[in-house]
Design an enzyme around this catalytic site. Structure first.
Site, PDB file in Angstrom:
ATOM      1  N   LYS A  11       0.836  -1.274   0.204  1.00 49.19           N
ATOM      2  CA  LYS A  11      -0.027   0.048  -0.070  1.00 49.19           C
ATOM      3  C   LYS A  11       0.947   1.159   0.065  1.00 49.19           C
ATOM      4  O   LYS A  11       2.184   1.157   0.114  1.00 49.19           O
ATOM      5  CB  LYS A  11      -0.876  -0.171   0.930  1.00 49.19           C
ATOM      6  CG  LYS A  11      -2.024  -1.215   1.214  1.00 49.19           C
ATOM      7  CD  LYS A  11      -2.888  -1.173   2.291  1.00 49.19           C
ATOM      8  CE  LYS A  11      -3.904  -2.314   2.201  1.00 49.19           C
ATOM      9  NZ  LYS A  11      -4.918  -2.235   3.494  1.00 49.19           N
ATOM     10  N   TYR A  51     -12.205  -2.260  -3.552  1.00 52.27           N
ATOM     11  CA  TYR A  51     -12.824  -2.379  -2.247  1.00 52.27           C
ATOM     12  C   TYR A  51     -14.471  -2.204  -2.131  1.00 52.27           C
ATOM     13  O   TYR A  51     -14.886  -1.836  -1.023  1.00 52.27           O
ATOM     14  CB  TYR A  51     -12.200  -1.302  -1.379  1.00 52.27           C
ATOM     15  CG  TYR A  51     -10.967  -1.633  -0.737  1.00 52.27           C
ATOM     16  CD1 TYR A  51     -10.859  -2.835  -0.133  1.00 52.27           C
ATOM     17  CD2 TYR A  51      -9.642  -0.929  -0.995  1.00 52.27           C
ATOM     18  CE1 TYR A  51      -9.423  -3.295   0.536  1.00 52.27           C
ATOM     19  CE2 TYR A  51      -8.427  -1.417  -0.534  1.00 52.27           C
ATOM     20  CZ  TYR A  51      -8.471  -2.413   0.142  1.00 52.27           C
ATOM     21  OH  TYR A  51      -7.023  -2.891   0.677  1.00 52.27           O
ATOM     22  N   PHE A  59     -15.635   3.833   6.916  1.00 51.31           N
ATOM     23  CA  PHE A  59     -14.151   4.071   6.631  1.00 51.31           C
ATOM     24  C   PHE A  59     -13.788   4.086   4.942  1.00 51.31           C
ATOM     25  O   PHE A  59     -12.745   4.268   4.320  1.00 51.31           O
ATOM     26  CB  PHE A  59     -13.159   3.122   7.212  1.00 51.31           C
ATOM     27  CG  PHE A  59     -13.364   1.622   7.211  1.00 51.31           C
ATOM     28  CD1 PHE A  59     -12.997   1.128   5.803  1.00 51.31           C
ATOM     29  CD2 PHE A  59     -13.992   0.914   7.916  1.00 51.31           C
ATOM     30  CE1 PHE A  59     -13.138  -0.090   5.554  1.00 51.31           C
ATOM     31  CE2 PHE A  59     -14.057  -0.709   7.696  1.00 51.31           C
ATOM     32  CZ  PHE A  59     -13.763  -1.175   6.580  1.00 51.31           C
ATOM     33  N   ARG A  87      -1.893 -14.348   4.615  1.00 45.98           N
ATOM     34  CA  ARG A  87      -2.701 -13.637   5.691  1.00 45.98           C
ATOM     35  C   ARG A  87      -1.935 -13.770   7.018  1.00 45.98           C
ATOM     36  O   ARG A  87      -1.965 -12.878   7.837  1.00 45.98           O
ATOM     37  CB  ARG A  87      -4.179 -14.362   5.744  1.00 45.98           C
ATOM     38  CG  ARG A  87      -5.008 -14.117   4.475  1.00 45.98           C
ATOM     39  CD  ARG A  87      -5.576 -12.940   4.265  1.00 45.98           C
ATOM     40  NE  ARG A  87      -6.456 -12.445   5.324  1.00 45.98           N
ATOM     41  CZ  ARG A  87      -7.290 -11.188   5.243  1.00 45.98           C
ATOM     42  NH1 ARG A  87      -7.202 -10.400   4.560  1.00 45.98           N
ATOM     43  NH2 ARG A  87      -8.030 -10.801   6.199  1.00 45.98           N
ATOM     44  N   THR A  93      -5.487  -6.960  10.925  1.00 50.25           N
ATOM     45  CA  THR A  93      -5.878  -5.864  10.119  1.00 50.25           C
ATOM     46  C   THR A  93      -5.252  -4.538  10.769  1.00 50.25           C
ATOM     47  O   THR A  93      -4.835  -3.742  10.363  1.00 50.25           O
ATOM     48  CB  THR A  93      -7.438  -5.652   9.968  1.00 50.25           C
ATOM     49  OG1 THR A  93      -7.859  -6.901   9.325  1.00 50.25           O
ATOM     50  CG2 THR A  93      -7.535  -4.607   9.000  1.00 50.25           C
ATOM     51  N   ARG A 104       2.518  -6.358   9.398  1.00 47.50           N
ATOM     52  CA  ARG A 104       1.845  -5.409   9.928  1.00 47.50           C
ATOM     53  C   ARG A 104       2.335  -5.152  11.436  1.00 47.50           C
ATOM     54  O   ARG A 104       2.469  -3.872  11.733  1.00 47.50           O
ATOM     55  CB  ARG A 104       0.353  -5.622  10.058  1.00 47.50           C
ATOM     56  CG  ARG A 104      -0.153  -5.406   8.616  1.00 47.50           C
ATOM     57  CD  ARG A 104      -1.795  -5.971   8.424  1.00 47.50           C
ATOM     58  NE  ARG A 104      -2.395  -5.459   7.172  1.00 47.50           N
ATOM     59  CZ  ARG A 104      -3.351  -6.204   6.856  1.00 47.50           C
ATOM     60  NH1 ARG A 104      -3.983  -7.036   7.792  1.00 47.50           N
ATOM     61  NH2 ARG A 104      -4.077  -5.911   5.749  1.00 47.50           N
ATOM     62  N   ASN A 114      -2.123   0.136   6.731  1.00 48.76           N
ATOM     63  CA  ASN A 114      -1.776  -1.160   7.099  1.00 48.76           C
ATOM     64  C   ASN A 114      -0.770  -1.910   6.340  1.00 48.76           C
ATOM     65  O   ASN A 114      -0.746  -3.212   6.477  1.00 48.76           O
ATOM     66  CB  ASN A 114      -2.714  -1.942   7.856  1.00 48.76           C
ATOM     67  CG  ASN A 114      -3.573  -2.072   6.901  1.00 48.76           C
ATOM     68  OD1 ASN A 114      -3.701  -1.956   5.847  1.00 48.76           O
ATOM     69  ND2 ASN A 114      -5.162  -3.015   7.447  1.00 48.76           N
ATOM     70  N   HIS A 117      -2.205  -5.755   1.498  1.00 45.25           N
ATOM     71  CA  HIS A 117      -3.456  -6.358   1.424  1.00 45.25           C
ATOM     72  C   HIS A 117      -3.072  -7.789   0.986  1.00 45.25           C
ATOM     73  O   HIS A 117      -2.075  -7.965   0.015  1.00 45.25           O
ATOM     74  CB  HIS A 117      -4.016  -5.635   0.140  1.00 45.25           C
ATOM     75  CG  HIS A 117      -5.400  -6.522  -0.325  1.00 45.25           C
ATOM     76  ND1 HIS A 117      -6.661  -6.789   0.298  1.00 45.25           N
ATOM     77  CD2 HIS A 117      -5.280  -7.467  -1.458  1.00 45.25           C
ATOM     78  CE1 HIS A 117      -7.023  -7.665  -0.372  1.00 45.25           C
ATOM     79  NE2 HIS A 117      -6.570  -8.229  -1.239  1.00 45.25           N
ATOM     80  N   GLU A 128      -9.337 -10.659  -7.993  1.00 42.10           N
ATOM     81  CA  GLU A 128      -8.448  -9.634  -7.659  1.00 42.10           C
ATOM     82  C   GLU A 128      -7.453  -9.781  -8.717  1.00 42.10           C
ATOM     83  O   GLU A 128      -6.800  -8.518  -9.333  1.00 42.10           O
ATOM     84  CB  GLU A 128      -8.007  -9.575  -6.329  1.00 42.10           C
ATOM     85  CG  GLU A 128      -8.993  -9.450  -5.358  1.00 42.10           C
ATOM     86  CD  GLU A 128      -8.680  -9.413  -3.814  1.00 42.10           C
ATOM     87  OE1 GLU A 128      -9.775  -9.270  -2.982  1.00 42.10           O
ATOM     88  OE2 GLU A 128      -7.518  -9.940  -3.468  1.00 42.10           O
TER      89      GLU A 128
HETATM   90  P1  RTP Z   1      -7.125  -5.677   3.299  1.00 44.48           P
HETATM   91  O1  RTP Z   1      -8.234  -6.326   2.585  1.00 44.48           O
HETATM   92  O2  RTP Z   1      -6.499  -4.568   2.945  1.00 44.48           O
HETATM   93  O3  RTP Z   1      -6.029  -6.853   3.027  1.00 44.48           O
HETATM   94  O4  RTP Z   1      -7.136  -5.763   4.788  1.00 44.48           O
HETATM   95  P2  RTP Z   1      -8.178  -6.917   5.726  1.00 44.48           P
HETATM   96  O5  RTP Z   1      -8.871  -7.964   4.843  1.00 44.48           O
HETATM   97  O6  RTP Z   1      -7.150  -7.374   6.877  1.00 44.48           O
HETATM   98  O7  RTP Z   1      -9.260  -5.945   6.296  1.00 44.48           O
HETATM   99  P3  RTP Z   1     -10.501  -5.533   5.901  1.00 44.48           P
HETATM  100  O8  RTP Z   1     -11.607  -5.724   6.807  1.00 44.48           O
HETATM  101  O9  RTP Z   1     -10.752  -6.348   4.424  1.00 44.48           O
HETATM  102  O10 RTP Z   1     -10.372  -4.010   5.506  1.00 44.48           O
HETATM  103  C1  RTP Z   1     -10.077  -3.458   4.314  1.00 44.48           C
HETATM  104  C2  RTP Z   1      -9.130  -2.332   4.662  1.00 44.48           C
HETATM  105  O11 RTP Z   1      -9.833  -1.260   5.154  1.00 44.48           O
HETATM  106  C3  RTP Z   1      -9.340  -0.534   6.182  1.00 44.48           C
HETATM  107  N1  RTP Z   1      -9.869  -0.406   7.316  1.00 44.48           N
HETATM  108  N2  RTP Z   1      -9.999   0.703   8.099  1.00 44.48           N
HETATM  109  N3  RTP Z   1     -10.503   2.655   9.725  1.00 44.48           N
HETATM  110  C4  RTP Z   1     -10.984   1.334  10.026  1.00 44.48           C
HETATM  111  O12 RTP Z   1     -11.761   1.162  11.153  1.00 44.48           O
HETATM  112  C5  RTP Z   1     -10.691   0.223   9.225  1.00 44.48           C
HETATM  113  N4  RTP Z   1     -10.982  -0.697   9.157  1.00 44.48           N
HETATM  114  C6  RTP Z   1     -10.611  -1.341   7.861  1.00 44.48           C
HETATM  115  C7  RTP Z   1      -7.739  -1.324   6.219  1.00 44.48           C
HETATM  116  O13 RTP Z   1      -6.818  -0.596   5.575  1.00 44.48           O
HETATM  117  C8  RTP Z   1      -8.031  -2.646   5.839  1.00 44.48           C
HETATM  118  O14 RTP Z   1      -6.887  -3.164   5.621  1.00 44.48           O
HETATM  119 MG    MG Z   2      -9.970  -7.721   3.077  1.00 42.53          MG
END
Ligand code: RTP
Ligand code: MG
Length: 140
Positions: A11, A51, A59, A87, A93, A104, A114, A117, A128
């Site tokens: 990122k 996304y 967010f 993962r 996350t 992370r 973070n 992805h 993707e």
């Molecule tokens: P990613 O999709 O980026 O691999 O991350 P992830 O599966 O661990 O988390 P996900 O729930 O899919 O959330 C996607 C991205 O959104 C941002 N986020 N911000 N401010 C917040 O509370 C919040 N929650 C999620 C993070 O950048 C997360 O990686």
């Molecule tokens: Mg995700």
């Protein structure tokens, strides 16, 4: 265990801090092979599509702004159990909750920024990867 492919993004916080090599070293040390890689500037439309699953979340706007705030490195990673393995290597996350030694925990400063992805299923990995790579740009 099956050889799988997963989709990864380094990122904008990773490119901004010149950490792409350091993150790639963790990826390769974990036994994942980088079989496709390209540095791009994501457009707003690309980030919104990527996304889309989060579009109702509070967010979402912040996430799209962040993902388009600078260059990213899109990657295809290959290896045994690559989706779950990556993962695990990424960590939780929220970096405050990520395990020691994960990307992370080591590099990320906040849940929004973070660093990486990784796809959350083999099915989503295929979708993707197809959004950012043509077959000829992946060499296993
Ligand atoms: P990613 O999709 O980026 O691999 O991350 P992830 O599966 O661990 O988390 P996900 O729930 O899919 O959330 C996607 C991205 O959104 C941002 N986020 N911000 N401010 C917040 O509370 C919040 N929650 C999620 C993070 O950048 C997360 O990686
Ligand atoms: Mg995700």
């Amino acid at each position: 265990m099956a050889t799988e492919r997963t989709f990864s993004i380094l990122k904008p916080d990773a490119t901004k801090r010149n950490l792409t090599g350091a993150v790639n070293a963790v990826i390769e040390k974990a036994g994942l092979r980088i079989v496709g890689q390209r540095r791009i500037q994501m457009s707003q439309a690309q980030a919104e599509t990527f996304y889309a699953i989060h579009k109702e979340r509070p967010f979402f706007g912040e996430l799209v702004t962040f993902m388009t705030s600078g260059p990213v490195v899109v990657q295809v990673l290959e290896g045994e159990n690559a989706v779950a393995k990556y993962r695990e290597v990424m960590g939780a996350t929220n970096p405050a909750q990520a395990a020691e030694g994960t990307i992370r925990k080591t590099f990320s400063e906040s849940v929004g920024e973070n660093t990486v992805h990784g796809s959350d299923s083999v099915e989503n990995a295929k979708i993707e990867i197809a959004q950012f790579f043509q077959d000829g740009d992946i060499v296993g």
